[in-house]
Design an enzyme around this catalytic site. Sequence first.
Site, short mmCIF file in Angstrom:
data_model
loop_
_atom_site.label_atom_id
_atom_site.label_comp_id
_atom_site.label_asym_id
_atom_site.label_seq_id
_atom_site.Cartn_x
_atom_site.Cartn_y
_atom_site.Cartn_z
N SER A 14 43.28 54.61 45.54
CA SER A 14 43.02 55.83 44.77
C SER A 14 41.74 56.52 45.24
O SER A 14 41.65 57.75 45.21
CB SER A 14 42.99 55.55 43.27
OG SER A 14 41.83 54.86 42.90
N HIS A 110 31.35 51.06 44.75
CA HIS A 110 31.39 49.82 43.99
C HIS A 110 31.44 50.14 42.49
O HIS A 110 30.65 50.98 42.02
CB HIS A 110 30.16 48.96 44.31
CG HIS A 110 30.20 47.63 43.62
ND1 HIS A 110 31.00 46.60 44.06
CD2 HIS A 110 29.58 47.19 42.51
CE1 HIS A 110 30.87 45.57 43.25
NE2 HIS A 110 30.01 45.90 42.29
N GLU A 175 34.34 57.07 39.90
CA GLU A 175 34.25 56.62 41.29
C GLU A 175 34.71 57.71 42.24
O GLU A 175 34.05 58.00 43.25
CB GLU A 175 35.12 55.38 41.51
CG GLU A 175 34.67 54.15 40.78
CD GLU A 175 35.53 52.95 41.17
OE1 GLU A 175 35.94 52.85 42.33
OE2 GLU A 175 35.82 52.11 40.30
C1 GAR Z 1 37.79 50.43 43.08
O1 GAR Z 1 37.48 50.26 41.73
C2 GAR Z 1 36.60 50.12 43.95
O2 GAR Z 1 35.38 50.53 43.41
C3 GAR Z 1 36.68 48.62 43.99
O3 GAR Z 1 38.05 48.35 44.18
C4 GAR Z 1 38.79 49.38 43.56
C5 GAR Z 1 39.76 49.95 44.58
O4 GAR Z 1 40.59 50.90 43.99
N1 GAR Z 1 35.89 48.09 45.07
C6 GAR Z 1 35.23 46.93 44.97
O5 GAR Z 1 35.26 46.23 43.99
C7 GAR Z 1 34.43 46.56 46.20
N2 GAR Z 1 33.53 45.48 45.89
P1 GAR Z 1 41.37 51.92 44.91
O6 GAR Z 1 42.10 51.06 45.96
O7 GAR Z 1 42.35 52.57 43.97
O8 GAR Z 1 40.39 52.87 45.52
#
Ligand code: GAR
Length: 215
Positions: A14, A110, A175
């Site tokens: 996302s 993060h 984010e």
């Molecule tokens: C997000 O919440 C990102 O911040 C987290 O993984 C998720 C990925 O979502 N990242 C971490 O925890 C890195 N340490 P997405 O695939 O939908 O972007």
Amino acid sequence: MTLELGVLISGRGSNLGAILDATAERRLDARVRLVVSNRADAAGLERARLAGVATAVVDHKAHPDRESFDRALVRLFCAAGVDWLVLAGFMRIVTGTLLSAFPDRVVNIHPALLPAFPGVDAQAQAIAYGVRVTGCTVHLVNEGVDTGPILAQSIEPVLPTDTRDTLAARLLPREHDLLVRALGWIADGRLTVHRAPASGARPEIELRGVDPLVR
Ligand code: GAR
């Protein structure tokens, strides 16, 4: 300056989607040249393909060590003409092999207010600790786990009724917004990284004309 981006993902994608939308809508002066996932089943790969962006899968399990995995990533991103890397939900620790190919040009999102709750499932860590406020952080990546210099942070209250999932759901749009904003500042040439002469000293981040605390 148009950023030539490489994006690393491991799953849903996302945050990648937020970057792709912002570039398509010209809210962000960047081009995603290549998306690489370490998992073939990452849903974000399909999101990239739908946007007409090149994708690749590099399975970390097919490499004997992290350096070999990172060398494969560097080859792909360099061949694709990438000059900045974004870790967008990429759940692998990167090494100096990758970082030295893109010095001070690797950005991570993060889901916590670093230095609190680094590593995996920061939202669950925040709930378990009982903090009243958390948020998300965009930072430059160094060889530690979520320890690199902070570019921007956004804050989110933790409600007494929150579960890991309700908190994560409120954090996610923050984010997306923070990551696109921070990349926009870089594209606008607002970021300078000052490295102290003594190696090992923490670099200082200078961001001109923006508020790096997003409420
Ligand atoms: C997000 O919440 C990102 O911040 C987290 O993984 C998720 C990925 O979502 N990242 C971490 O925890 C890195 N340490 P997405 O695939 O939908 O972007």
